[in-house]
Design a protein around this motif. Sequence first.
Motif, short mmCIF file in Angstrom:
data_model
loop_
_atom_site.label_atom_id
_atom_site.label_comp_id
_atom_site.label_asym_id
_atom_site.label_seq_id
_atom_site.Cartn_x
_atom_site.Cartn_y
_atom_site.Cartn_z
N THR A 244 9.04 10.55 -8.04
CA THR A 244 9.79 9.31 -8.26
C THR A 244 8.89 8.15 -7.87
OG1 THR A 244 11.87 8.14 -7.81
CG2 THR A 244 10.87 9.32 -5.96
N GLN A 245 8.91 7.11 -8.68
CA GLN A 245 7.96 6.02 -8.50
C GLN A 245 8.50 4.97 -7.54
OE1 GLN A 245 7.07 3.35 -11.93
NE2 GLN A 245 4.97 4.04 -11.61
N VAL A 246 7.66 4.57 -6.63
CA VAL A 246 7.97 3.50 -5.67
C VAL A 246 6.94 2.39 -5.86
CG1 VAL A 246 8.07 2.85 -3.24
CG2 VAL A 246 9.06 5.03 -4.00
N GLU B 278 0.80 -1.22 0.00
CA GLU B 278 0.00 0.00 0.00
C GLU B 278 0.84 1.27 0.00
OE1 GLU B 278 -0.27 -2.62 2.07
OE2 GLU B 278 -0.80 -1.97 4.12
N ASP B 279 2.16 1.15 0.11
CA ASP B 279 3.04 2.30 -0.02
C ASP B 279 3.36 2.60 -1.49
OD1 ASP B 279 4.80 1.08 2.84
OD2 ASP B 279 3.41 2.78 2.79
N THR B 280 2.92 1.73 -2.38
CA THR B 280 3.16 1.94 -3.80
C THR B 280 2.52 3.25 -4.27
OG1 THR B 280 3.34 -0.41 -4.30
CG2 THR B 280 2.69 1.03 -6.11
N ALA B 281 3.33 4.12 -4.86
CA ALA B 281 2.85 5.44 -5.29
C ALA B 281 3.99 6.19 -5.96
CB ALA B 281 2.35 6.24 -4.08
N ASP B 282 3.63 7.30 -6.58
CA ASP B 282 4.63 8.29 -6.98
C ASP B 282 4.85 9.21 -5.79
OD1 ASP B 282 3.16 8.50 -10.26
OD2 ASP B 282 4.91 7.37 -9.61
N TYR B 283 6.10 9.42 -5.44
CA TYR B 283 6.45 10.24 -4.29
C TYR B 283 7.01 11.58 -4.77
CZ TYR B 283 5.68 6.43 -1.03
OH TYR B 283 5.08 5.46 -0.26
#
Length: 127
Positions: free
Chosen positions: A121-123, A89-94
């Motif tokens: 930046t993508q994670v 659920e931490d997947t995101a663009d930061y």
Amino acid sequence: QVTLVETGGGLVQAGGSLRLSCVASGRTFSSNVMSWFRQAPAKEREFVAAISTGAGSIYYTNSVKGRFTISRENDKNTMYLQMNSLKPEDTADYYCAAGRNSFFTGSPFDQGVYDYWGQGTQVTVSS
């Protein structure tokens, strides 16, 4: 004017770690409050963490407390986000963001406080 560039994103397995960096240019970095936001697919951008100019005040959203650490090195014009125990659920663009002032003009959780934004930046955290 401030230019912000994020690096450090990538693909990691759940439970792993990443460290994001945000390098600022164009203005005295130590005069800006800073923050990290993220935006997951099909979701609105949300607050992650914020830090005052001297790092005396730090804020986190509840879902990352105890796992993420925000920090800054003013002599290097750089802010960091150490992310441990990552979850899918931490997947995101930061995105990193900077406020024009040396103090928070409103709630640190509010996007409107910040005047400058990086490109993101993508994670991606796999399960």
